[in-house]
Design a protein around this motif. Sequence first.
Motif, PDB file in Angstrom:
ATOM      1  N   LEU A   1       0.832  -1.210   0.000  1.00  0.00           N
ATOM      2  CA  LEU A   1       0.000   0.000   0.000  1.00  0.00           C
ATOM      3  C   LEU A   1       0.864   1.257   0.000  1.00  0.00           C
ATOM      4  O   LEU A   1       0.578   2.222  -0.717  1.00  0.00           O
ATOM      5  CB  LEU A   1      -0.926  -0.019   1.219  1.00  0.00           C
ATOM      6  N   CYS A   2       1.954   1.244   0.771  1.00  0.00           N
ATOM      7  CA  CYS A   2       2.853   2.406   0.820  1.00  0.00           C
ATOM      8  C   CYS A   2       3.533   2.657  -0.520  1.00  0.00           C
ATOM      9  O   CYS A   2       3.824   3.808  -0.877  1.00  0.00           O
ATOM     10  CB  CYS A   2       3.929   2.196   1.889  1.00  0.00           C
ATOM     11  N   LEU A   3       3.802   1.586  -1.266  1.00  0.00           N
ATOM     12  CA  LEU A   3       4.560   1.721  -2.509  1.00  0.00           C
ATOM     13  C   LEU A   3       3.712   2.190  -3.685  1.00  0.00           C
ATOM     14  O   LEU A   3       4.260   2.651  -4.691  1.00  0.00           O
ATOM     15  CB  LEU A   3       5.210   0.380  -2.867  1.00  0.00           C
ATOM     16  N   LYS A   4       2.404   2.085  -3.577  1.00  0.00           N
ATOM     17  CA  LYS A   4       1.547   2.494  -4.689  1.00  0.00           C
ATOM     18  C   LYS A   4       1.676   3.995  -4.930  1.00  0.00           C
ATOM     19  O   LYS A   4       1.751   4.780  -3.983  1.00  0.00           O
ATOM     20  CB  LYS A   4       0.095   2.106  -4.431  1.00  0.00           C
TER      21      LYS A   4
ATOM     22  N   ILE B   1      -2.427  10.539   4.026  1.00  0.00           N
ATOM     23  CA  ILE B   1      -3.051   9.994   5.242  1.00  0.00           C
ATOM     24  C   ILE B   1      -2.988   8.461   5.214  1.00  0.00           C
ATOM     25  O   ILE B   1      -2.626   7.822   6.199  1.00  0.00           O
ATOM     26  CB  ILE B   1      -4.516  10.469   5.358  1.00  0.00           C
ATOM     27  N   LYS B   2      -3.346   7.878   4.068  1.00  0.00           N
ATOM     28  CA  LYS B   2      -3.284   6.413   3.947  1.00  0.00           C
ATOM     29  C   LYS B   2      -1.860   5.903   4.162  1.00  0.00           C
ATOM     30  O   LYS B   2      -1.648   4.867   4.777  1.00  0.00           O
ATOM     31  CB  LYS B   2      -3.783   5.972   2.573  1.00  0.00           C
ATOM     32  N   GLN B   3      -0.893   6.663   3.640  1.00  0.00           N
ATOM     33  CA  GLN B   3       0.493   6.228   3.790  1.00  0.00           C
ATOM     34  C   GLN B   3       0.927   6.252   5.248  1.00  0.00           C
ATOM     35  O   GLN B   3       1.616   5.334   5.706  1.00  0.00           O
ATOM     36  CB  GLN B   3       1.417   7.106   2.949  1.00  0.00           C
ATOM     37  N   ARG B   4       0.512   7.277   5.993  1.00  0.00           N
ATOM     38  CA  ARG B   4       0.873   7.343   7.422  1.00  0.00           C
ATOM     39  C   ARG B   4       0.238   6.186   8.190  1.00  0.00           C
ATOM     40  O   ARG B   4       0.880   5.578   9.052  1.00  0.00           O
ATOM     41  CB  ARG B   4       0.450   8.686   8.004  1.00  0.00           C
ATOM     42  N   VAL B   5      -1.026   5.903   7.882  1.00  0.00           N
ATOM     43  CA  VAL B   5      -1.700   4.772   8.546  1.00  0.00           C
ATOM     44  C   VAL B   5      -1.001   3.463   8.189  1.00  0.00           C
ATOM     45  O   VAL B   5      -0.746   2.605   9.047  1.00  0.00           O
ATOM     46  CB  VAL B   5      -3.188   4.722   8.143  1.00  0.00           C
TER      47      VAL B   5
ATOM     48  N   TRP C   1      14.559   1.341  -5.813  1.00  0.00           N
ATOM     49  CA  TRP C   1      15.060   2.720  -5.812  1.00  0.00           C
ATOM     50  C   TRP C   1      16.256   2.837  -6.748  1.00  0.00           C
ATOM     51  O   TRP C   1      16.374   3.802  -7.520  1.00  0.00           O
ATOM     52  CB  TRP C   1      15.479   3.144  -4.407  1.00  0.00           C
ATOM     53  N   LEU C   2      17.118   1.842  -6.695  1.00  0.00           N
ATOM     54  CA  LEU C   2      18.328   1.866  -7.514  1.00  0.00           C
ATOM     55  C   LEU C   2      17.987   1.897  -9.004  1.00  0.00           C
ATOM     56  O   LEU C   2      18.689   2.535  -9.801  1.00  0.00           O
ATOM     57  CB  LEU C   2      19.171   0.629  -7.196  1.00  0.00           C
ATOM     58  N   LEU C   3      16.893   1.224  -9.372  1.00  0.00           N
ATOM     59  CA  LEU C   3      16.472   1.190 -10.772  1.00  0.00           C
ATOM     60  C   LEU C   3      15.636   2.407 -11.155  1.00  0.00           C
ATOM     61  O   LEU C   3      15.150   2.493 -12.285  1.00  0.00           O
ATOM     62  CB  LEU C   3      15.685  -0.093 -11.046  1.00  0.00           C
ATOM     63  N   GLY C   4      15.470   3.330 -10.208  1.00  0.00           N
ATOM     64  CA  GLY C   4      14.762   4.566 -10.510  1.00  0.00           C
ATOM     65  C   GLY C   4      13.264   4.459 -10.501  1.00  0.00           C
ATOM     66  O   GLY C   4      12.567   5.300 -11.066  1.00  0.00           O
ATOM     67  N   MET C   5      12.707   3.436  -9.834  1.00  0.00           N
ATOM     68  CA  MET C   5      11.267   3.221  -9.852  1.00  0.00           C
ATOM     69  C   MET C   5      10.556   3.770  -8.620  1.00  0.00           C
ATOM     70  O   MET C   5       9.331   3.747  -8.562  1.00  0.00           O
ATOM     71  CB  MET C   5      10.962   1.718  -9.968  1.00  0.00           C
TER      72      MET C   5
ATOM     73  N   LYS D   1      10.156   7.465   0.092  1.00  0.00           N
ATOM     74  CA  LYS D   1       9.330   6.313   0.486  1.00  0.00           C
ATOM     75  C   LYS D   1      10.186   5.206   1.084  1.00  0.00           C
ATOM     76  O   LYS D   1       9.796   4.573   2.074  1.00  0.00           O
ATOM     77  CB  LYS D   1       8.558   5.787  -0.733  1.00  0.00           C
ATOM     78  N   VAL D   2      11.345   4.960   0.491  1.00  0.00           N
ATOM     79  CA  VAL D   2      12.233   3.927   1.019  1.00  0.00           C
ATOM     80  C   VAL D   2      12.697   4.302   2.420  1.00  0.00           C
ATOM     81  O   VAL D   2      12.725   3.458   3.325  1.00  0.00           O
ATOM     82  CB  VAL D   2      13.445   3.719   0.089  1.00  0.00           C
ATOM     83  N   VAL D   3      13.040   5.562   2.613  1.00  0.00           N
ATOM     84  CA  VAL D   3      13.511   6.022   3.925  1.00  0.00           C
ATOM     85  C   VAL D   3      12.422   5.847   4.984  1.00  0.00           C
ATOM     86  O   VAL D   3      12.694   5.404   6.107  1.00  0.00           O
ATOM     87  CB  VAL D   3      13.973   7.491   3.850  1.00  0.00           C
ATOM     88  N   ARG D   4      11.169   6.190   4.634  1.00  0.00           N
ATOM     89  CA  ARG D   4      10.072   6.041   5.598  1.00  0.00           C
ATOM     90  C   ARG D   4       9.882   4.568   5.980  1.00  0.00           C
ATOM     91  O   ARG D   4       9.673   4.241   7.163  1.00  0.00           O
ATOM     92  CB  ARG D   4       8.778   6.597   5.007  1.00  0.00           C
ATOM     93  N   LEU D   5       9.924   3.689   4.988  1.00  0.00           N
ATOM     94  CA  LEU D   5       9.763   2.263   5.290  1.00  0.00           C
ATOM     95  C   LEU D   5      10.930   1.740   6.111  1.00  0.00           C
ATOM     96  O   LEU D   5      10.739   0.971   7.066  1.00  0.00           O
ATOM     97  CB  LEU D   5       9.626   1.471   3.990  1.00  0.00           C
ATOM     98  N   TYR D   6      12.141   2.151   5.778  1.00  0.00           N
ATOM     99  CA  TYR D   6      13.304   1.756   6.567  1.00  0.00           C
ATOM    100  C   TYR D   6      13.166   2.246   8.008  1.00  0.00           C
ATOM    101  O   TYR D   6      13.524   1.534   8.953  1.00  0.00           O
ATOM    102  CB  TYR D   6      14.584   2.321   5.953  1.00  0.00           C
TER     103      TYR D   6
END
Length: 603
Positions: free
Chosen positions: A119-122, A128-132, A166-170, A175-180
């Motif tokens: 859901l976060c990656l979409k 708001i959805k991303q924070r939840v 992220w490395l492939l530019g997608m 977003k990666v930092v938040r998930l990490y």
Amino acid sequence: MYSLTHDNLTEHPRMINIIERFNIFQEIMAATLYRVLPIQKMWEPVYFYIDIVFALHGVYLVAVYCTAWLLSGSFMAGLLSVVLFGFNRQDTTRVDFTIPLRESWAYPFIFTQLFFVTLCLKREVSAIKQRVALSFVFLSTLLFVLFWQFAQFVLLPEVIALFGIWLLGMLPKEKVVRLYAAFVAAVLTGCVLQYGNVMTLGSLALSFMCASLIVFKLQNGDLVPMQSATKFLLNCFFLGVVVLILTFLINFFVKKILGLEADQHILNFVMTKLGIQNPFELRDFDVLLYICEESFQVMAASHWPRLSGTLLLPTYILVIAVAIILVVVTVFKVCWRFCPIDTSVPLCPQLLAAHPEFAYHAILSVLFAIMGLSTLRCKFLWLPHACLLAGAGIGHNSMWNTIQQRLKMYPLIIQIANYFVIGGLITAVTVQCLPVVQEELEDLHEFHDPDIVDLMQWIRGETYPAASFAGTMQLMAAVKLCTKRHVCNHPHFEDKWLRQRTLQVYQIYGKHSAAEVHGILKEIDAEFVIVEQSRCYTDRNIGCRTRDIVDIVNGDQVDNSSTEEATSGHGRFCHEIDNERTHGRFFRLKFENNSFRVYRVIK
């Protein structure tokens, strides 16, 4: 709680904190629920425990269904994933015969976490959805870290896959930092809740995330595809190598500073799998135990006809092959056209550019497949994800929309075709597998091992509560569970002291005199030792029998049969102890049946 934090039954005679050493938060939570809720008269504790585990596997299936639906945009795709999971039950779960395994508690939360990560990656998800979703990523990650000691090895491919897209530019760096950040917070919280279990701090997953964050800091902005595909790919390769080097450096220094050696046997096992070291030459007891266990060997060829018969394997191979090709084509087209991956730019290829979440699952599935193919136990991680991806790939709305645009067909016709294909697959799988499932449901089994029942009853009736026992790891776990007696070793192997203790105990199957074994057992304060006849006399699986492993570690010649005499100057202890003249001064036989002999260690 005091008895859990000050336990001297499990690793006699030393005192340990069980909450810090083992992953038992699930049992603490279940016990708390059982005591708080007014259900004691309706539910026996054992059935309450079993029902919780099976209920969690209901959550597991819901997570698989919802993730496939979220990935594809089609509820039918989720249904196909669940059907594939159910009819491949033999290869997707073992909860039906190993209920209390740590993984039985962890897998539902691993796949719940994958749902919220998806859901976060979409791209179109709101703030708001991303924070939840991030909150639930933290919570689900925390739970599976608390519930399973091997959670760090599941988290590692997840963080690698995130870094990869992220490395492939997608995917944007933010977003990666938040998930990490959610992952790191969950791992650190788990460490605190487990009374400072520092094994998680030395995990490669945590080191990889720290290394990636350093690279993110040094890299200004996201990776922008260059005019030259070669330059872009070289830049990706360079950053990947830098992250790997930083990961191993950080991991090395963290373990040195904290003095961590709890998971060294797992790293040695991985190096053995990679062919970097030979445990037979190094005489590594811990790794030999692993590689001689069937569940840690490579996946056997017998799986392929079974997985093909349920249509999982051909469907999965088709989906993963197309997904990987699309990832590669997307990156190359972006490089050649010199445009960022952005669906608002008309010249940019759509492909997987608009679906980084699917690219993430494709990369993650390849990593899970490597784990599952090389280590049989990991198939229970890979194949459920394969079911998820197979359903999501076949039913993906973007794929069917592309077909509709290419063929210039009415959307309704394509939608019907989508449902028809998925419905046809579900019907074919059901027709093929349902008779087998019905036959399995009618085949009822009952536990029947009178020898071990007699042993446990004798221990409970003829020994005092503080008596201490030594023997093989699995048997000691049964003794602790069934009799509450003190045990000197057990199967939870994530502790260097315990691994050394286990090697000491296993000398009862080595080529030693009664006096030598007596000295070892006195040193570890064992009052009784249990010798298993099967481990002493079996001729099966020569080279990987318990006594063979002990011989290899001790530098003795491995016997080719159960009757061959020793060449080390002593007979094998478990053979020689049958002769009372050789052991009468050191051991006294107290119990015997067809499978076990129990000797008292004379002090």
